[in-house]
Design an enzyme around this catalytic site. Structure first.
Site, PDB file in Angstrom:
ATOM      1  CG  LEU B  11      -1.633  -1.468   1.682  1.00  0.00           C
ATOM      2  CD1 LEU B  11      -2.588  -1.087   2.714  1.00  0.00           C
ATOM      3  CD2 LEU B  11      -2.199  -1.739   0.075  1.00  0.00           C
ATOM      4  CB  THR B  15      10.748   7.476   0.234  1.00  0.00           C
ATOM      5  OG1 THR B  15      10.264   8.932  -0.981  1.00  0.00           O
ATOM      6  CG2 THR B  15      11.936   7.667  -0.093  1.00  0.00           C
ATOM      7  CB  THR B  18      10.334   3.584  -4.503  1.00  0.00           C
ATOM      8  OG1 THR B  18       8.972   4.085  -4.766  1.00  0.00           O
ATOM      9  CG2 THR B  18      10.776   3.177  -5.976  1.00  0.00           C
ATOM     10  CD  GLU B 131      12.748  -3.832  14.518  1.00  0.00           C
ATOM     11  OE1 GLU B 131      13.033  -4.643  14.714  1.00  0.00           O
ATOM     12  OE2 GLU B 131      13.349  -1.990  14.633  1.00  0.00           O
ATOM     13  N   GLY B 136      14.240   4.284  11.868  1.00  0.00           N
ATOM     14  CA  GLY B 136      13.883   3.663  10.355  1.00  0.00           C
ATOM     15  C   GLY B 136      14.542   1.831  10.218  1.00  0.00           C
ATOM     16  CB  ILE B 138      18.407   1.412  13.819  1.00  0.00           C
ATOM     17  CG1 ILE B 138      18.945   2.350  13.693  1.00  0.00           C
ATOM     18  CG2 ILE B 138      19.061   0.924  15.310  1.00  0.00           C
ATOM     19  CD1 ILE B 138      18.809   3.493  14.319  1.00  0.00           C
ATOM     20  N   GLY B 189      16.653  17.687   1.737  1.00  0.00           N
ATOM     21  CA  GLY B 189      16.024  17.011   1.546  1.00  0.00           C
ATOM     22  C   GLY B 189      15.851  16.159   3.184  1.00  0.00           C
ATOM     23  CD  GLU B 192       7.869  14.572   5.608  1.00  0.00           C
ATOM     24  OE1 GLU B 192       7.257  14.971   4.885  1.00  0.00           O
ATOM     25  OE2 GLU B 192       8.807  14.404   6.456  1.00  0.00           O
ATOM     26  CE  LYS B 207       9.931   8.536  13.789  1.00  0.00           C
ATOM     27  NZ  LYS B 207      11.586   8.823  13.091  1.00  0.00           N
TER      28      LYS B 207
END
Lengths: 433, 433
Positions: B11, B15, B18, B131, B136, B138, B189, B192, B207
């Site tokens: 879904l 970024t 992909t 996870e 990210g 880690i 980049g 955002e 988090k």
């Protein structure tokens, strides 16, 4: 409702064994809620029953007979913490053949007989877990096998021996020589009475074999790993390294290259801006690079009673969860490739070279001529008047660009034959691009 | 023999989507050997079919109909990477109710509706893994739930937002002001277009809620987390912090204390010798403390296409292994306690306080009198002549000893009412003993 209990036996009640006993006791209350049932240590194999009696609640669980544990069908999990090759290997094989799951912290054994043991576990549809065999309490085996399973890992390296890291830290921070730092480590309990396995790099070499096998999905054994210890590193080397922006660490390195696996342990200069350069004292850290995760690092206590027990109990709990979910052997040996291991002379590294030469015109030109012949480029150089009585000598310290180890060694050999070169005081590899 | 295949639907094809597509493709060859069968992406839910077509081999797998995926009985795993609360929540619940396993990187959702989703997964005997929702690439959720399961964790904290860490690094290394560093982060980049969730600490707060829940086995939701962003930090604060031996980092902190769970996100001074102080640029790191493992740290890329995909694919592979071993739902929700969450004013911290006072005798005595009244002890103090035109002012910077936040705030309030205190320029918490 009666609480379900899984019975375990502990082999060995030394530092880690005592830690496991304590940690399991501390988890007793919430174990069933956490992992679906209770684990109880029912038997403990020890050499000296009397000495061990003081460490446990019920001395009746102590035994000095492996047969008694092996033949007890009520024991589901064997926790091997006696270390060394034999009798540990026989005990583990016995246990696996008898359908018992095994947790071990035994790096000596896994680094040499890993395949045999994992094959035996598979044949009996049981688990053999060994998280504690590498980097003590730091989670690294399971992260590699599971969390990072989507990666092609190209490198796994790090500081995997706390004793030598403590010694090198003291040499760097307090300008101590090796023998004094070792004496301090022994005094403080960081080094064993016979420190050989640590300071000669053998312990780290075993861990590199295990890490490489797991990270690259290809069996690397202890004999495949090139090993150098830290006994020849001097405070002077460390001072020069500092001047060149580096720390000196005993690194275990494994790389998965197009031409094979590189696996070695040796003292290396590492740039100060690398995260490993600031891993000090007895801490360990493992650095990995994968095509998806990029860089990641795992840091913590590489040894000690409770940190190592943390890893052992994590494995025990995983087995219990497998038993409860009826999926034992869910993740076994992950070495499904057969990659060649490269000879050390075929690896490419940068080198730190410290040598004494005649203090006269033209000597540097002679050096660089030899270097050029063997494709050695100089990246950094420091020249000093020698501090020794012999004032016709200069000390030169060079860091090279990347070069094939075999070529570098030939160049150094040829240099040492030059009359202008009085002595080659040290060569140390340099970690990095 | 026909290779077994498990079908998955993606879904979102932004970024991370992909990245997951790429990583799975890169694993295709060895997947069956590694995890026992092949996973194939069969359908991808996207908003714009045309735009997405360029990113995949076979545009026929693209759809903009969730119903089509939901009702496809051949899809076993749904990988939710659209983010935000709705429609992600509905899609995930639909999938779980339909008996599909779910992998998600959606921190917003897990931090708020984690219990609801994990309960739904349990009811359907399927897996819900996340996870990638924290830090990210880690590995941290699985290490906490498995490797470190033998610990009572007392603390989990760290740098869990790469954008703000990049900004603070630039402010510290290049002496930039916040708005310039933010502009640079946007240009490169790292930030955002609308950076609010990052710079105001909301992303980190989500988090922390997830980390605290997993580490302490007790549900902590986003609303439980006290949150402050970094917008008020100035280059001057960072300079003073350096003088006092500290870096300033946006820290997410969760502590399990005898009186309840502390959970907060705020900029904090952290001593330079702490491993987190040198975690720079957009890197993340999570530091944990447990009664067995002691200190451990997990470091790496907290965001990005491939690093986040690494974590997502690790979860997918774990589910596949569960399907192969017929043990789905092996580890579900681990929040079996109900610990209270403390109010921020009841937490104990050290504080950095920067204020301008009249430059005359007795003012410091007035200050310390107020401090004493509210049990605030001074650990470090710097006094400077003010650099401003108004030369009757002095700038005072104080670091306090540990004190109850409520008491410290009352003291600062009372100070600010003193005629000798011209302004309270900044208060920042200090991490540490």
């Amino acid at each position: 409702m009666e609480e379900k209990v899984i019975n375990a036996a502990l082999l060995g009640l030394g530092t880690v064994g005592t830690g496991v006993y304590k940690v399991l006791k501390g988890q007793e209350e919430e174990m069933t809620t956490k992992i679906g049932c209770k684990v109880k240590i029912r038997k403990i194999l020890v050499r000296n029953l009397e000495k061990a009696a003081a460490k446990v609640d019920d001395p009746a669980m102590l035994t000095n007979s492996w047969e008694e544990i092996k033949q007890d069908p009520s024991i589901d999990i064997v926790i091997e913490l006696i270390g060394g090759i034999e009798p540990a290997r026989t005990y583990i094989l016995d246990a696996l053949h008898a359908g018992k799951h095994v947790v071990t912290a035994n790096k000596d054994l896994i680094a040499v007989h890993g395949k045999e043991l994992l094959d035996a576990a598979k044949a009996s549809h049981v688990d053999l877990l060994f998280e504690a065999a590498v980097a003590g309490g730091i989670p690294i085996i399971r992260p590699l096998k599971q969390c990072l399973a989507g990666n092609h890992m190209s490198e796994v390296m790090g500081i995997v021996n706390g004793t030598t890291n403590f010694i090198l830290t003291k040499m760097s921070q307090d300008n101590m020589e090796f023998k004094d730092a070792l004496a301090l480590a022994t005094k403080l309990g960081y080094a064993e009475a016979d420190p050989t396995a640590d300071i000669d790099g053998l312990d780290a070499g075993r861990k590199v074999a295990i890490l490489a096998s797991v990270a690259f999905n290809s069996r690397v054994v202890f004999d495949d790993v090139y090993i150098e210890g830290i006994t020849k590193i001097s405070a002077k080397d460390i001072r020069y390294a500092k001047e060149m922006g580096c720390a000196i660490k005993l690194l275990g390195v494994a790389r998965n290259t197009d031409t094979g696996v590189e696996a070695y342990v040796c003292p290396m200069l590492i740039p100060n801006d690398h995260p490993l350069a600031t891993v000090n004292d007895s801490y360990n850290a493992v650095f990995v690079h994968g095509d998806a995760v990029e860089d990641a690092m795992f840091f913590g206590r590489g040894a000690g009673e409770l940190p190592t027990a943390s890893a052992v109990v994590g494995d025990i709990f995983d087995i219990v969860r497998n038993i409860v979910a009826n999926c034992c052997g869910r993740i076994g040996c992950t070495c499904y490739k057969q990659l060649p291991v490269k000879r050390m002379e075929d690896t490419y590294n940068r080198y730190f070279l410290r040598l004494h030469v005649e203090d006269r015109c033209g000597v540097l030109a002679e050096m660089t001529e030899v270097f050029a012949k063997y494709h050695v480029s100089i990246a950094q150089i420091i020249q000093r008047d020698s501090q020794s009585q012999d004032d016709h000598l200069a000390e030169v310290v060079v860091i090279t660009a990347k070069v094939r180890e075999g070529d570098f060694k030939t160049a150094v050999q040829e240099l040492s034959n030059k009359s202008s070169v009085k002595r080659i005081s040290k060569t140390i590899r340099v970690y990095g691009k």
